[in-house]
Design an enzyme around this catalytic site. Structure first.
Site: not given
Ligand code: K1U
Ligand code: ZN
Length: 173
Positions: A51, A95-96, A137-138, A141, A46
């Site tokens: 981000q 998480c990236l 999660h996304e 963000h 994702g």
């Protein structure tokens, strides 16, 4: 298509609420393509627009992790959780924007999400399993929330310090 740079925590842009998208244009379609390319390249399952330093409400997902599975890229504009299950699920999240740090987070096991697709259609779908965890999660963000915000303060602080050190090292090299 182009790879975008992924912001690393701590960064003030990862703590901000993003702006709704009012129209789908070529710029937005290009951003969606770039985000999918960036997500697959990372690799991740994702990615949310903030981000990659774009403060707008768009996320991409593809939680088909198996090597022989067909890709299932999804682009969600202005996504909103409209229903959550009573049942909850614990998943070890990553998480990236917080590389190589993982922790268990509890969330609703199933969610129904409404969003606008790139063709302008309103969509509504129920997500479960890893897809449910990832879409929540996304969407977090987009509201300036990271998975570490669900952890105890000490653990969150430890991860943040590791990321500050990583950013200092990255700046030097
Ligand atoms: O939002 C992000 O930073 C992407 C993140 C999404 C996510 C992972 C796990 C639970 C919830 C949300 C990632 O993709 S981290 C990388 C990752 O989990 C992964 C990478 C390659 C294959 C499988 C998973
Ligand atoms: Zn993330």
């Amino acid at each position: 298509m182009a790879l975008r740079k992924i912001l690393i925590h701590p960064d003030p842009r990862l703590k901000k609420t993003t702006d709704p998208i009012v129209s789908v244009d070529d710029n937005l379609r290009r951003l969606a393509d770039d985000m999918l390319e960036t997500m697959y390249d990372a690799p991740g399952i994702g990615l949310a627009a903030p981000q990659v330093a774009v403060m707008r409400r768009m996320i991409v997902l593809d939680c088909e992790k198996e090597e022989d599975a067909n890709p299932n890229p999804m682009v969600l504009i202005n996504p909103e959780v409209v229903w959550t299950s009573e049942e909850r699920n614990v998943y070890e999240e990553g998480c990236l924007s917080i590389p190589e740090q993982y922790a268990e987070v509890e969330r609703p096991a199933e969610v129904e999400v409404q969003w606008l697709a790139l063709d302008g259609k309103t969509m509504r779908e129920r997500f479960d399993g890893l897809w449910a965890t990832c879409v929540q999660h996304e969407i977090d963000h987009l509201d300036g929330k990271l998975f570490i915000d669900y952890l105890k303060p000490l653990k969150r602080q430890m991860i943040t310090r590791k990321m500050q050190k990583l950013k200092r090292e990255m700046a030097r090299s």
